[in-house]
Design a protein around this motif. Structure first.
Motif, short mmCIF file in Angstrom:
data_model
loop_
_atom_site.label_atom_id
_atom_site.label_comp_id
_atom_site.label_asym_id
_atom_site.label_seq_id
_atom_site.Cartn_x
_atom_site.Cartn_y
_atom_site.Cartn_z
N ALA A 242 2.30 6.95 -3.02
CA ALA A 242 1.65 7.91 -3.90
C ALA A 242 1.71 9.32 -3.33
O ALA A 242 2.03 10.28 -4.04
CB ALA A 242 0.19 7.50 -4.13
N ALA A 243 1.43 9.45 -2.04
CA ALA A 243 1.46 10.77 -1.41
C ALA A 243 2.85 11.37 -1.44
O ALA A 243 3.02 12.57 -1.73
CB ALA A 243 0.95 10.66 0.03
N CYS A 244 3.87 10.56 -1.17
CA CYS A 244 5.24 11.06 -1.18
C CYS A 244 5.68 11.49 -2.58
O CYS A 244 6.50 12.39 -2.73
CB CYS A 244 6.19 9.98 -0.65
N ALA A 245 5.11 10.85 -3.61
CA ALA A 245 5.46 11.17 -4.98
C ALA A 245 4.57 12.26 -5.57
O ALA A 245 4.72 12.61 -6.75
CB ALA A 245 5.35 9.91 -5.84
N GLY A 246 3.66 12.78 -4.76
CA GLY A 246 2.79 13.85 -5.24
C GLY A 246 1.69 13.36 -6.16
O GLY A 246 1.14 14.13 -6.95
N ALA A 247 1.34 12.08 -6.06
CA ALA A 247 0.29 11.50 -6.89
C ALA A 247 -1.01 11.43 -6.12
O ALA A 247 -1.03 11.48 -4.88
CB ALA A 247 0.70 10.10 -7.35
N LYS A 248 -2.11 11.29 -6.84
CA LYS A 248 -3.40 11.10 -6.20
C LYS A 248 -3.44 9.73 -5.53
O LYS A 248 -2.71 8.82 -5.92
CB LYS A 248 -4.52 11.20 -7.23
N PRO A 249 -4.30 9.55 -4.53
CA PRO A 249 -4.41 8.24 -3.89
C PRO A 249 -4.75 7.16 -4.92
O PRO A 249 -5.51 7.40 -5.86
CB PRO A 249 -5.56 8.42 -2.89
N PRO A 250 -4.17 5.98 -4.77
CA PRO A 250 -4.45 4.91 -5.73
C PRO A 250 -5.91 4.47 -5.66
O PRO A 250 -6.53 4.51 -4.60
CB PRO A 250 -3.50 3.79 -5.31
N MET A 251 -6.42 4.05 -6.79
CA MET A 251 -7.77 3.50 -6.82
C MET A 251 -7.76 2.13 -6.16
O MET A 251 -6.72 1.53 -5.93
CB MET A 251 -8.26 3.40 -8.26
N ARG A 252 -8.96 1.64 -5.87
CA ARG A 252 -9.12 0.28 -5.36
C ARG A 252 -9.92 -0.53 -6.37
O ARG A 252 -10.90 -0.03 -6.92
CB ARG A 252 -9.83 0.27 -4.00
N VAL A 253 -9.49 -1.76 -6.62
CA VAL A 253 -10.20 -2.61 -7.56
C VAL A 253 -10.46 -3.96 -6.91
O VAL A 253 -9.67 -4.42 -6.07
CB VAL A 253 -9.42 -2.80 -8.88
N PRO A 254 -11.56 -4.60 -7.26
CA PRO A 254 -11.84 -5.92 -6.69
C PRO A 254 -10.90 -6.98 -7.24
O PRO A 254 -10.30 -6.82 -8.31
CB PRO A 254 -13.29 -6.19 -7.13
N VAL A 255 -10.79 -8.06 -6.50
CA VAL A 255 -9.87 -9.13 -6.87
C VAL A 255 -10.18 -9.69 -8.26
O VAL A 255 -9.27 -9.90 -9.07
CB VAL A 255 -9.91 -10.25 -5.81
N TRP A 256 -11.44 -9.91 -8.57
CA TRP A 256 -11.79 -10.53 -9.84
C TRP A 256 -11.35 -9.67 -11.02
O TRP A 256 -10.88 -10.19 -12.03
CB TRP A 256 -13.29 -10.82 -9.93
#
Length: 303
Positions: A242-256
């Protein structure tokens, strides 16, 4: 050497053909239509239309080319990744890895083709037991990619039995190979799932192509992991991409939640995936990577 590249107009084929031509090989490359003939000719190949699922089409194309080596790079992976419906997304590719492989091997036998090299897969689908990094001695996970696991198993068994080489490529990146993932990252639709501890192995298209050239020239036999030097967990490579592509950091989501939204395959990849070692290919091929790590490659390719 006369080399027949089935699937020569694909992402890897377009990097492989010019490397073969540069090393003095005479290349015939297939496409499913004439639309890509101009591209293949510019790369230095003799183009031919072939339907990999039609045994007559395959037989005629191979008979006309009279190759010494067949390189099987046929897939049908395109468009937005659909991990929730993985079997549907990979349905045609699975057929190309089963029926298509059988058609090519039959044509090879009928025309006296002496060597066969085929594309397999080794990114995160190692057996989910023990350590995070697997060698060729470790089995692939039989359930990680649904029906695709059985298709890969068929391909590997019949190619090895025929005395050929199976190249288990890691996840591709390079020209055009990660556009869909980057688009999802920029839309913040490609999250880290759970702890992101599942490992992946990557390989740049040019490095995958150079390993394939060596497998052709050395008439390699057996199974080889064609991956870079650094298997890594999703919690490391995904934010870096994401950083290399100039995007914001990815979100985190729970497994469920990820299981509901993206399906079991995405959760397995992100949390339990096993990466792979390239030691055998480096040792037996004398293979030197342009991008030993995805860190260097992502930085240069995605900036």
């Amino acid at each position: 050497m006369r080399v027949f590249v089935a699937g020569g107009a694909g992402a890897l084929g377009r990097r492989l053909v010019p490397q073969l031509v540069a090393r003095g090989h005479q290349v015939t490359a297939t496409s499913t239509s004439t639309k890509r003939f101009g591209v293949l000719q510019q790369l230095g190949a003799e183009p031919v239309v072939m339907d990999g699922l039609d045994p007559v089409s395959v037989s005629e194309a191979v008979a006309k080319a009279q190759p010494e080596v067949i390189v099987h790079q046929m897939t049908a992976i395109s468009g937005k990744p659909d991990l929730k419906n993985f079997d549907r997304w990979f349905a045609t590719t699975n057929r190309l890895r089963t029926e298509g492989t059988d058609h090519l091997l039959a044509a090879a036998e009928a025309n006296g083709v002496s060597h066969f090299v085929a594309q397999s897969y080794a990114s995160w689908n190692g057996i989910r037991q023990g350590g995070w990094v697997k060698t060729e001695e470790d089995p692939l996970d039989p359930t990680s990619i649904g029906a695709g696991a059985a298709a890969i198993r068929h391909l590997e068994e019949v190619v090895v039995k025929a005395g050929g080489a199976v190249l288990r490529y890691g996840a591709f990146y390079g020209p055009g190979a990660t556009d869909d993932q980057v688009e999802l990252l920029r839309k913040r639709q490609f999250p880290v799932v759970g702890d992101g501890g599942g490992h992946n192995s990557w390989v740049h298209l040019d490095d995958a192509a150079s390993a394939t050239v060596l497998a052709v020239e050395l008439r390699a036999q057996g199974v080889f992991n064609i991956v870079d030097d650094e298997p890594a967990p999703a919690r490391e490579w995904l934010p870096y991409m994401a950083a290399c592509a100039g995007a914001k950091p990815p979100m985190r989501v729970p497994v469920w939640l990820a299981r509901l939204l993206a399906g079991k395959t995405a959760v397995t990849m992100m949390t339990e995936g096993r990466g792979f070692s390239n030691a055998k290919a480096k040792r037996e091929f004398g293979w030197t990577l342009r991008y030993p790590s995805w860190r260097q490659g992502f930085k240069e390719e995605l900036a």
